[in-house]
Design an enzyme around this catalytic site. Structure first.
Site, PDB file in Angstrom:
ATOM      1  N   SER A 126       0.874  -1.164   0.000  1.00 55.64           N
ATOM      2  CA  SER A 126       0.000   0.000   0.000  1.00 55.64           C
ATOM      3  C   SER A 126       0.912   1.215   0.000  1.00 55.64           C
ATOM      4  O   SER A 126       2.087   1.121   0.388  1.00 55.64           O
ATOM      5  CB  SER A 126      -0.877   0.000   1.254  1.00 55.64           C
ATOM      6  OG  SER A 126      -1.431   1.280   1.499  1.00 55.64           O
ATOM      7  N   THR A 127       0.377   2.344  -0.414  1.00 59.07           N
ATOM      8  CA  THR A 127       1.146   3.579  -0.247  1.00 59.07           C
ATOM      9  C   THR A 127       1.582   3.728   1.206  1.00 59.07           C
ATOM     10  O   THR A 127       2.678   4.204   1.505  1.00 59.07           O
ATOM     11  CB  THR A 127       0.297   4.803  -0.651  1.00 59.07           C
ATOM     12  OG1 THR A 127       0.084   4.777  -2.059  1.00 59.07           O
ATOM     13  CG2 THR A 127       0.973   6.112  -0.270  1.00 59.07           C
ATOM     14  N   ASN A 128       0.726   3.261   2.123  1.00 58.02           N
ATOM     15  CA  ASN A 128       0.930   3.540   3.544  1.00 58.02           C
ATOM     16  C   ASN A 128       2.064   2.749   4.182  1.00 58.02           C
ATOM     17  O   ASN A 128       2.420   3.006   5.336  1.00 58.02           O
ATOM     18  CB  ASN A 128      -0.369   3.292   4.303  1.00 58.02           C
ATOM     19  CG  ASN A 128      -1.511   4.123   3.762  1.00 58.02           C
ATOM     20  OD1 ASN A 128      -1.296   5.048   2.985  1.00 58.02           O
ATOM     21  ND2 ASN A 128      -2.725   3.783   4.145  1.00 58.02           N
ATOM     22  N   SER A 157      28.262  47.029  -0.426  1.00 57.02           N
ATOM     23  CA  SER A 157      27.300  48.119  -0.516  1.00 57.02           C
ATOM     24  C   SER A 157      27.284  48.716  -1.910  1.00 57.02           C
ATOM     25  O   SER A 157      28.311  48.763  -2.598  1.00 57.02           O
ATOM     26  CB  SER A 157      27.644  49.206   0.511  1.00 57.02           C
ATOM     27  OG  SER A 157      26.809  50.333   0.353  1.00 57.02           O
TER      28      SER A 157
END
Length: 469
Positions: free
Chosen positions: A142-144, A320
């Site tokens: 699963s992606t999880n 500067s």
């Protein structure tokens, strides 16, 4: 002529996909849905490599378990090897900010690997009957569990890289600690004169604090070795064979050389983000301390004629557009800004971790983005500070010495020899007249010049010892 587009479909319908693309319809939708940061997941090459390692390990385990045929499994493995070797990274196009808890990232990997495998097998891209992004490349996953596992592998690689850069910086500070060991200067507390010390002690302390943070990063890097591969959707292992978690983790351990292990409780591991918060907190700790050091460098080099002027930073660029001759401490300044970004990233990670509900934290993509960004900034920042600032710092020895001699603070070092009352009287007269403590002590014949120089010697400041009159 080959056709320009191929037709792919998902549960929302059919879409034309450019035939030059190795990603498919789900990646295309994600690419269109999440046009946000302009930063693709391919910006973190270690994450793409890690995804390929996970998919290869899964294919090897599924082959052993009889869930994939030999030709499909071998084609998937070869496709993953090519990605690990640096090919096709430009095909990982989804934005780092994405809904869906990393599903878009996982499907981007599944589709690219499937289409590369199809070409290896002699089929056209999109001919998913022979190698399917979900049925074959994502088999038993699963992606999880696939995405967090890849995330942790990538964290391992990135943390190792960061520690190497931190060590480079630590060594430069240590070198300066040795180089400046004989430079006597005034130590300060609350921006007021305190007691004498050496510039070498100051820089050695910077080296020590970075060493401590290298140790802390190493400790957190060990946290990512616990993975949830085999958990599938919520940690129950649904759709994965009984032995899949053990086999896939073993394959992944062999492929990466990382001592990975399966979490004891896969349900907890699928939503828990404690390791990410601890890593982020450690990165913040280092960033804040590094910023403090850079503030010190800016102070110590300030002026040069109307400031501390104890050290010279390398001149990197004109400072500067209106003031001729002005040179700014641009390298320490940019490190300050990196630190602020890391602190901000830690807040984002904290909020994303808190906002996980029930069996999954859907905010993991933003956690990943901020961790990778912080590590990348600190990695490059350490090298930049080491090579473009610390290595070129020089000491203004005479300025440092005169500040000590003119400072009221040196009377503290003289207390044991001339007594508190005499020290107080000398300090008071020095404040009222502007005369140096050094000169007043000699003028009043409170101590010989030889003894005074011995007390104020760099050796005695580094290793103080009681010196009697």
């Amino acid at each position: 002529m080959s056709k320009k587009y191929r037709l792919e479909h998902d549960l929302l319908g059919e879409r034309e996909v450019d035939n030059d693309c190795y990603y498919g319809v789900q990646t295309l939708r994600a690419k269109e849905n999440f046009e946000l940061s302009g930063v693709a997941i391919s910006s973190v090459s270690s994450l793409i490599d890690a995804l390929a390692y996970v998919k290869k390990a899964a294919a090897m385990a599924n082959l052993e378990l009889g869930l994939l045929s030999s030709d499909v499994a071998h084609a998937i493995c070869k496709a993953c090897d090519r990605i690990i070797d640096g090919e096709f990274h430009d095909q990982f196009v989804v934005d780092v900010f994405q809904g869906g808890a990393g599903t878009s990232t996982n499907m981007n990997a599944n589709e690219v690997i499937a289409n590369v495998a199809l070409e290896i097998m002699g089929f056209e891209k999109g001919d998913y009957n022979h190698c399917h992004p979900n049925n074959h490349v994502n088999c038993s996953q699963s992606t999880n569990d696939a995405y967090p596992t890849a995330f942790r592998i990538a964290l391992h690689f990135e943390l190792r890289k960061l520690m190497a850069s931190m060590l480079v910086l630590q060594k430069e500070f240590a070198k300066k600690g040795e180089e400046f060991a004989d430079v006597l200067k005034m130590g300060r507390t609350q921006l007021q004169d305190a007691v004498p010390m050496t510039l070498g002690q100051e820089f050695a302390a910077y080296a020590t604090t970075i060493s401590e943070d290298i140790d802390r990063v190493f400790e957190t890097h060990n946290l990512v070795h616990e993975i949830n591969l085999g958990a599938t959707a919520i940690g129950t292992g649904l759709n994965a064979p009984t032995d899949y978690a053990r086999l896939s983790t073993q394959c992944l351990r062999n492929l990466t050389g990382i001592p990975l292990k399966t979490s004891a409780n896969l349900v907890e591991a699928t939503w828990d983000t404690g390791a990410y918060m601890q890593i982020s907190g450690t990165l913040k700790r280092f960033a804040v301390k590094l910023s403090k050091i850079c503030n010190d460098l800016r102070l110590l080099s300030s002026g040069p004629r109307a400031g501390f002027n104890e050290i010279n930073l390398p001149k990197m660029q004109p400072g500067s557009s209106i003031m001729p001759g002005k040179v700014n401490p641009v390298i320490p300044e940019v490190l300050n800004q990196i630190a602020y970004q890391v602190v901000g990233g830690d807040i984002a990670i904290t909020m994303a971790s808190e906002n996980g509900q029930l069996e999954l934290n859907v905010m993991e993509p933003v956690i990943a983005y901020n961790l990778f960004q912080s590590m990348k900034l600190l990695d490059k920042g350490c090298i930049t500070l080491a090579n473009k600032c610390i290595s070129g710092i020089t000491a203004n020895r005479e300025v440092c010495r005169k500040m000590v001699e003119n400072s009221i603070g040196i009377v503290t070092a003289l207390n044991p020899c001339i007594g508190y009352e005499n020290s107080t009287a000398v300090a008071k007269e020095a404040l009222e007249t502007g005369a140096s403590v050094y000169d007043l002590v000699l003028e009043k014949k409170l101590i010989s010049k030889e003894k005074l120089d011995e007390i104020l010697s760099p050796e005695n400041m580094m290793h103080p010892k009681f010196i009697s009159v």
